[in-house]
Structures are given as C-alpha cells and as structure tokens.
Design a protein around this motif. Sequence first.
Motif, mmCIF file in Angstrom:
data_model
loop_
_atom_site.group_PDB
_atom_site.id
_atom_site.type_symbol
_atom_site.label_atom_id
_atom_site.label_comp_id
_atom_site.label_asym_id
_atom_site.label_seq_id
_atom_site.Cartn_x
_atom_site.Cartn_y
_atom_site.Cartn_z
ATOM 1 N N UNK A 61 60.596 61.125 58.566
ATOM 2 C CA UNK A 61 61.734 62.037 58.764
ATOM 3 C C UNK A 61 61.489 62.916 59.991
ATOM 4 N N UNK A 62 62.522 63.099 60.766
ATOM 5 C CA UNK A 62 62.396 63.905 61.981
ATOM 6 C C UNK A 62 63.683 64.710 62.156
ATOM 7 N N UNK A 63 63.674 65.987 61.768
ATOM 8 C CA UNK A 63 64.877 66.816 61.884
ATOM 9 C C UNK A 63 65.377 66.853 63.328
ATOM 10 N N UNK A 64 66.680 66.712 63.461
ATOM 11 C CA UNK A 64 67.292 66.761 64.782
ATOM 12 C C UNK A 64 67.293 65.433 65.514
ATOM 13 N N UNK A 65 66.697 64.402 64.920
ATOM 14 C CA UNK A 65 66.678 63.079 65.553
ATOM 15 C C UNK A 65 67.548 62.119 64.745
ATOM 16 N N UNK A 66 68.438 61.401 65.381
ATOM 17 C CA UNK A 66 69.214 60.393 64.648
ATOM 18 C C UNK A 66 68.293 59.326 64.066
ATOM 19 N N UNK A 67 68.671 58.798 62.923
ATOM 20 C CA UNK A 67 67.875 57.741 62.311
ATOM 21 C C UNK A 67 67.755 56.561 63.265
ATOM 22 N N UNK A 68 66.544 55.992 63.340
ATOM 23 C CA UNK A 68 66.321 54.854 64.212
ATOM 24 C C UNK A 68 65.907 55.221 65.621
ATOM 25 N N UNK A 69 65.668 56.503 65.890
ATOM 26 C CA UNK A 69 65.196 56.928 67.208
ATOM 27 C C UNK A 69 63.681 56.760 67.286
ATOM 28 N N UNK A 70 63.194 56.245 68.374
ATOM 29 C CA UNK A 70 61.755 56.069 68.541
ATOM 30 C C UNK A 70 61.112 57.430 68.784
ATOM 31 N N UNK A 71 60.177 57.773 67.924
ATOM 32 C CA UNK A 71 59.530 59.082 68.025
ATOM 33 C C UNK A 71 58.075 58.990 68.467
ATOM 34 N N UNK A 72 57.507 57.774 68.405
ATOM 35 C CA UNK A 72 56.121 57.609 68.849
ATOM 36 C C UNK A 72 55.891 56.182 69.330
ATOM 37 N N UNK A 73 55.211 56.082 70.458
ATOM 38 C CA UNK A 73 54.821 54.779 70.988
ATOM 39 C C UNK A 73 53.382 54.518 70.574
ATOM 40 N N UNK A 74 53.186 53.465 69.807
ATOM 41 C CA UNK A 74 51.847 53.111 69.341
ATOM 42 C C UNK A 74 51.172 52.147 70.299
ATOM 43 N N UNK A 75 51.914 51.169 70.756
ATOM 44 C CA UNK A 75 51.366 50.194 71.694
ATOM 45 C C UNK A 75 52.488 49.696 72.595
ATOM 46 N N UNK A 76 52.251 49.720 73.885
ATOM 47 C CA UNK A 76 53.273 49.288 74.850
ATOM 48 C C UNK A 76 53.577 47.802 74.683
ATOM 49 N N UNK A 77 54.814 47.442 75.007
ATOM 50 C CA UNK A 77 55.213 46.039 74.999
ATOM 51 C C UNK A 77 55.335 45.518 76.422
ATOM 52 N N UNK A 78 55.554 44.225 76.535
ATOM 53 C CA UNK A 78 55.680 43.605 77.853
ATOM 54 C C UNK A 78 56.731 42.502 77.802
ATOM 55 N N UNK A 79 57.470 42.348 78.912
ATOM 56 C CA UNK A 79 58.401 41.229 79.066
ATOM 57 C C UNK A 79 58.046 40.480 80.338
ATOM 58 N N UNK A 80 58.246 39.168 80.284
ATOM 59 C CA UNK A 80 58.083 38.323 81.465
ATOM 60 C C UNK A 80 59.470 37.858 81.867
ATOM 61 N N UNK A 81 59.969 38.404 82.980
ATOM 62 C CA UNK A 81 61.355 38.182 83.388
ATOM 63 C C UNK A 81 62.270 38.572 82.220
ATOM 64 N N UNK A 82 62.963 37.616 81.571
ATOM 65 C CA UNK A 82 63.829 37.978 80.456
ATOM 66 C C UNK A 82 63.265 37.523 79.113
ATOM 67 N N UNK A 83 61.980 37.213 79.070
ATOM 68 C CA UNK A 83 61.351 36.789 77.813
ATOM 69 C C UNK A 83 60.345 37.820 77.345
ATOM 70 N N UNK A 84 60.307 37.991 76.028
ATOM 71 C CA UNK A 84 59.398 38.975 75.442
ATOM 72 C C UNK A 84 58.004 38.381 75.306
ATOM 73 N N UNK A 85 57.043 39.030 75.941
ATOM 74 C CA UNK A 85 55.653 38.649 75.747
ATOM 75 C C UNK A 85 55.084 39.304 74.501
ATOM 76 N N UNK A 86 55.411 40.589 74.326
ATOM 77 C CA UNK A 86 54.931 41.325 73.153
ATOM 78 C C UNK A 86 55.855 42.509 72.926
ATOM 79 N N UNK A 87 56.327 42.703 71.679
ATOM 80 C CA UNK A 87 57.193 43.857 71.431
ATOM 81 C C UNK A 87 56.409 45.161 71.490
ATOM 82 N N UNK A 88 57.081 46.209 71.889
ATOM 83 C CA UNK A 88 56.470 47.537 71.847
ATOM 84 C C UNK A 88 56.396 47.980 70.386
ATOM 85 N N UNK A 89 55.232 48.409 69.947
ATOM 86 C CA UNK A 89 55.053 48.853 68.563
ATOM 87 C C UNK A 89 55.286 50.359 68.510
ATOM 88 N N UNK A 90 56.216 50.746 67.648
ATOM 89 C CA UNK A 90 56.696 52.127 67.672
ATOM 90 C C UNK A 90 56.833 52.687 66.265
#
Length: 210
Positions: free
Chosen positions: A158-187
């Motif tokens: 729960x995060x007061x003042x934040x709409x549900x589904x808003x990213x509040x923390x980045x755990x691990x960065x993701x990467x894309x190769x051109x238009x393909x996902x190499x790894x999703x960002x874990x959040x």
Amino acid sequence: MTDQNNNNPNDPANIDPLAPTATGEDTGATNGEPTPVDERAALEDEIARLKDHVLRALADAENTRKRAAKEREDATKYAVTGFARDLLSVADNLRRALEAIPDEAKNGNDELFKNLLVGVEATEREMLRAFEKHGIKKIEPINVPFDPHQHEVMFEAPMPGKPAGTIIQLIEAGYVLNDRLLRPARVGVSRAADGGEGPDSGPGHIDKTA
C-alpha cells in the motif's frame, strides 16, 4: 422451249456446286467440328487461366522474397541475443558493486579507492554504451504505471497517494534488444488501499522468442 429449260434452277446442269445448300446451313458446323467462335472462346478461357496462374506465381514469389528479407533483417537485428543475455549478469554485478559502496567511502581521502571507484564507473558506462550501440537498452522504471510487456511484479505494498499499479521500487533493471524483451524489469508496485486486485504479477513479453 430450249431457252426456258436452260434457265430452270432445278435443272442439275444449272446447280452451282459451290453455292450454299437450300436449307441455308453453315457448312463450317458440319460433322460436329467447333466453329471459329467456339475456338476463340476456348482460347480466351485458356489465356485467362494462364494469366491467373502467372499472377499467383508472382504473388508467391513476392511473399517468399519478403519472408527472406524479414528473416535476414531479424538475423542482423537479433544476432547478439544470446551474447547480450550472458552480459546482463556482468552489468548487474557492476551496478551492485557501485551501490554497495557506502557514501563515506566514496567521499573519503583514500585516493587508491577513489581511482578504483572511477574505473568501475567508467567500465559500467562503457558497457552501457556498447549495449546501446547494438540496440540493447536498459529499462529502469520508477513512478510510472506497471507495463506487463516490460515489467515483472515482485511485490505489492500500500502506498498512500499512489494509484494502484504504480511502480514504487526498482529491484532489478530490465533490458530490451531493439523491440524484443531480453529481461523484464523486476519491480514493486503500489496496491489499492482497499486491498483490491493489483496488476498481473507475471513477467510481460515484448517478444519472448528473442
């Protein structure tokens, strides 16, 4: 009397052998043979059939050419996919090493340590530049809506003042190769205040065939 007999059209001597018969029938249609009109219609049908066959063959050839061009393009764009995935852990370790250094150490008087820190930072920058040169981009979302095509939810809170589904923390960065996902960002994402359903926690896919 002799002149009248000579003018008699029924007299066999006065019948023209090349003249049409008395019934007016077309001698070209005798014995069941096709007329010129029938032959022309048959030729037009054959021409139409051959034209359709040629057009279909040309269309198939063009589709084959486009598929081959697309395959060549994909081979060029995504040739480094496997190599890029192997390097992601190296990039992660460089980032973890930098984040693990306390601020007092960064601001200390140890010149040797500072030089080491500068070298690690330069190595990370150089690696990210090499990534971008080959179409690999880093995804670091924060304070943006969750995108199932690029992000993977690791926790909800729960995060007061934040709409549900808003990213509040980045755990691990993701990467894309051109238009393909190499790894999703874990959040981590904000949860609805009433405990309602949050976003889908499964990783998103731009194109998991990469």
